[in-house]
Design an enzyme around this catalytic site. Structure first.
Site, PDB file in Angstrom:
ATOM      1  N   GLU A 137       9.842  -6.419  -4.505  1.00  0.00           N
ATOM      2  CA  GLU A 137      11.057  -6.980  -3.869  1.00  0.00           C
ATOM      3  C   GLU A 137      11.168  -8.496  -3.563  1.00  0.00           C
ATOM      4  O   GLU A 137      10.037  -9.173  -3.470  1.00  0.00           O
ATOM      5  CB  GLU A 137      10.938  -6.162  -2.258  1.00  0.00           C
ATOM      6  CG  GLU A 137      10.996  -4.942  -2.095  1.00  0.00           C
ATOM      7  CD  GLU A 137      10.951  -4.186  -0.858  1.00  0.00           C
ATOM      8  OE1 GLU A 137      11.567  -3.314  -0.441  1.00  0.00           O
ATOM      9  OE2 GLU A 137      10.572  -4.782  -0.086  1.00  0.00           O
ATOM     10  N   THR A 147      14.544   3.746  -3.901  1.00  0.00           N
ATOM     11  CA  THR A 147      14.933   3.027  -2.810  1.00  0.00           C
ATOM     12  C   THR A 147      15.352   1.839  -2.916  1.00  0.00           C
ATOM     13  O   THR A 147      16.705   1.415  -3.188  1.00  0.00           O
ATOM     14  CB  THR A 147      13.914   3.281  -1.687  1.00  0.00           C
ATOM     15  OG1 THR A 147      12.598   2.787  -2.128  1.00  0.00           O
ATOM     16  CG2 THR A 147      13.656   4.902  -1.301  1.00  0.00           C
ATOM     17  N   SER A 184      19.231  -1.128   8.401  1.00  0.00           N
ATOM     18  CA  SER A 184      20.743  -1.156   8.664  1.00  0.00           C
ATOM     19  C   SER A 184      21.531  -0.758   7.466  1.00  0.00           C
ATOM     20  O   SER A 184      21.021  -0.336   6.381  1.00  0.00           O
ATOM     21  CB  SER A 184      21.219  -2.506   9.352  1.00  0.00           C
ATOM     22  OG  SER A 184      20.618  -3.473   8.122  1.00  0.00           O
ATOM     23  N   LYS A 234       8.734   5.291  -8.772  1.00  0.00           N
ATOM     24  CA  LYS A 234       9.470   4.422  -8.018  1.00  0.00           C
ATOM     25  C   LYS A 234       8.583   3.471  -6.983  1.00  0.00           C
ATOM     26  O   LYS A 234       7.398   4.214  -6.531  1.00  0.00           O
ATOM     27  CB  LYS A 234      10.652   5.240  -7.130  1.00  0.00           C
ATOM     28  CG  LYS A 234       9.791   6.312  -5.816  1.00  0.00           C
ATOM     29  CD  LYS A 234       9.504   5.390  -4.612  1.00  0.00           C
ATOM     30  CE  LYS A 234      10.725   4.642  -3.952  1.00  0.00           C
ATOM     31  NZ  LYS A 234      10.289   4.021  -2.773  1.00  0.00           N
ATOM     32  N   ASN A 242      13.885  -6.789   3.668  1.00  0.00           N
ATOM     33  CA  ASN A 242      13.051  -6.058   4.749  1.00  0.00           C
ATOM     34  C   ASN A 242      13.560  -6.495   6.138  1.00  0.00           C
ATOM     35  O   ASN A 242      13.247  -5.701   7.030  1.00  0.00           O
ATOM     36  CB  ASN A 242      11.735  -6.150   4.250  1.00  0.00           C
ATOM     37  CG  ASN A 242      11.088  -5.786   3.476  1.00  0.00           C
ATOM     38  OD1 ASN A 242      11.025  -4.507   3.419  1.00  0.00           O
ATOM     39  ND2 ASN A 242      10.733  -6.231   1.903  1.00  0.00           N
ATOM     40  N   THR A 246       0.124   5.249  -5.867  1.00  0.00           N
ATOM     41  CA  THR A 246       1.117   4.185  -5.114  1.00  0.00           C
ATOM     42  C   THR A 246       2.498   4.720  -5.160  1.00  0.00           C
ATOM     43  O   THR A 246       2.847   5.295  -6.138  1.00  0.00           O
ATOM     44  CB  THR A 246       1.014   2.844  -5.926  1.00  0.00           C
ATOM     45  OG1 THR A 246       2.037   2.259  -5.259  1.00  0.00           O
ATOM     46  CG2 THR A 246       1.504   2.800  -7.243  1.00  0.00           C
TER      47      THR A 246
END
Length: 404
Positions: free
Chosen positions: A276, A158, A404, A184, A399, A195
Site C-alpha cells: 500500500e 481488496t 468508509s 492477493k 488505511n 501470506t
C-alpha cells in the site's frame, strides 16, 4: 485506484491446469457491482496442502481449512473465496457462515463438504452476508472454465492495485508438469505462515503428506520472507492443489521443488510490489550472523522499521537507521565487525563510516526504484534475505479510511 508504479506490465499468460476450472461473480459482499467471489473446482483425487496464519484471532475460514487438511482425497474438491469481508472476529456467526457456504457448494457440485475450502478477505469484525455468496453458487458452477484464472485473481483483490499471477512448466521424466498461481495482498502483510491469500495449482502427481512438506518448506523461503507493514493478517491462507492429471509423480523431485519455489517467490515479490502506497522495492540481505535465526531477526528489524522505510521513501541515505535496526533486533552484533552497503556502495565498516563513503553517491543510489540494503555482522555464517517496500503517505491515505 492508481496502479502501483512497481506493478508488472500486465497479468501473465498462465497455462491451463488440467483438472482445474474457475468462475467468478459479483455477489455484492461489500460493494455493489464489484466482482468479489471466485469458485475453483478440482478433479477427483486432487491433493490439497496449505499453510495458514498463526494469528490467535484467525478467521473461521482459516480454522475450517486447517481442520480439513489431510482428509480423504478421493473425491472432487472446491475452493471458494470472497473479498470485501474477512469473516474474522465474528464468533459463532462466522462459523455458521462457513458451514452455510461449504454446504451450498457441496450440494450444488455434488461433492463432500469436507472437500470445500473457503477463504474471506476484507473488513474484520462485521458479519459475513453469506447469503449473497450462496445465491451465486449455481451461477459460479455453471460458468466454470479452465481459462478464467485471471478473473479469479481479480475477484479476490481488496486494496490491491493489480491482480497477481505467476506460472512455470518443468520437464520431468520427459513430460511437462505445469504450475500456476494467483495471489492477493497489499497491506497487513507480515506473514507468519503464508501470506494474504495465495492459490497454487499443478497437474503434478504427489501424495498430500509429501505435498504439504514441500509447500511448508518453500513457504518459509518465500512468503514468510516478505513484509509490508509488520502486521500479520487474521485471514492469511495459502493452498496448493495437485490434480495429478499429468500422471507425472514428482515425489522427492528437486526440479519440481525448484519450479514451485520460483512461482511462489514471484508471487511473494508481487505482493511487496503492490504494498500500500509503495514506490520502492527493497531487498534486505544479511550475512555474517551468528546463525540463520539471528540473520532473520536483523533482516526483519530493518525491513519493518518505519524509520528505515520512510528514509527509503524520501531517498535519504540515512545509514544510521540501519545501525539502529541492527541494534534493536535482539541478535548478537559487534559494532566493530559490522559493515553496511547500499547496493555495491560500502557506507559503513569497522564501527564507523567507510573511509571512501560519499553522501552524494549514496543519495544518487537511493533514487533507484529497486534497492538492496546489505548488512554483514562479521560473526558467523548465518544469512537471511527478506523483501519489503518503502513507507509513504499513500499508506496512511489507504488505511485511514479503509472502512468508509
Amino acid at each position: 485506484m492508481t496502479v502501483s508504479p512497481l506493478a508488472p506490465a500486465q497479468f501473465p499468460d498462465l497455462p491451463e491446469i488440467d483438472g482445474v476450472t474457475f468462475a467468478s461473480a459479483a455477489a455484492g459482499v461489500r460493494y455493489a457491482g464489484r466482482t468479489d467471489v471466485m469458485l475453483a473446482c478440482l478433479s477427483a483425487g486432487s491433493a490439497i496442502a496449505g499453510v495458514f496464519t498463526r494469528s490467535a484471532t484467525r478467521s473461521a475460514n482459516v480454522l475450517d481449512c486447517q481442520a480439513k487438511l489431510g482428509g480423504d482425497p478421493s473425491g472432487p474438491a472446491a475452493i471458494i473465496v470472497n473479498s470485501g469481508n474477512s469473516n474474522a472476529f465474528t464468533g459463532k456467526r462466522g462459523d455458521d457462515s462457513v458451514v452455510a457456504i461449504c454446504d451450498a457448494v457441496a450440494s450444488t457440485l455434488s461433492i463432500d463438504a469436507a472437500r470445500v475450502f473457503t477463504a474471506s478477505t476484507g473488513v474484520i469484525g462485521e458479519r459475513l452476508p453469506h447469503d449473497r455468496i450462496t445465491a451465486k453458487i449455481a451461477e459460479l458452477a455453471a460458468n466454470q472454465s479452465a481459462d478464467k484464472i485471471e478473473d479469479a485473481a481479480r475477484a479476490i483483490m481488496t486494496t490491491d492495485t493489480f491482480p497477481k499471477g505467476a506460472s512455470t512448466t518443468v520437464i520431468i521424466a520427459g513430460k511437462p508438469v505445469k504450475i500456476a498461481g494467483i495471489a492477493k495482498g497489499s497491506g497487513m502483510i507480515a506473514p507468519d505462515m503464508a501470506t494474504m491469500l495465495v492459490y497454487l495449482f499443478t497437474d503434478a502427481k504427489i501424495a498430500q503428506t509429501d505435498l504439504q512438506q514441500v509447500v511448508s518448506e518453500q513457504n518459509d523461503k518465500t512468503f514468510n520472507c516478505i513484509t509490508v507493514d509488520s502486521d500479520t493478517s487474521t485471514s492469511d491462507s495459502l493452498i496448493l492443489a495437485a490434480t495429478g492429471a499429468s500422471d507425472v509423480d514428482v515425489t522427492g523431485n528437486s526440479d519440481f521443488v525448484d519450479a514451485l519455489h520460483g512461482v511462489m517467490l514471484d508471487l511473494s515479490h508481487q505482493v511487496v510490489r503492490d504494498g500500500e502506497g509503495a514506490t520502492k522495492f527493497v531487498t534486505v540481505d544479511v550475512t555474517g550472523a551468528a546463525d540463520a535465526k539471528d540473520a532473520r531477526k536483523v533482516a526483519m528489524a530493518i525491513a519493518n522499521s518505519p524509520l528505515v522505510k520512510t528514509a527509503v521513501a524520501g531517498e535519504d541515505a540515512n545509514w544510521g537507521r540501519i545501525v539502529m535496526a541492527v541494534g534493536k533486533s535482539g541478535a548478537a552484533a559487534d559494532r566493530d565487525r559490522l559493515s553496511i552497503r547500499f547496493g555495491d556502495i560500502l557506507v559503513a565498516e569497522s564501527g564507523w563510516r567507510a573511509p571512501d563513503y560519499s553522501e552524494e553517491v549514496a543519495s544518487a543510489y537511493m533514487k533507484n526504484q529497486e534497492l538492496t540494503i546489505g548488512v554483514d555482522l562479521g560473526l558467523g555464517t548465518g544469512a537471511s534475505t527478506v523483501w519489503t517496500c518503502d513507507l509513504t503517505h499513500g499508506y496512511i491515505d489507504i488505511n485511514a479510511d479503509y472502512r468508509s
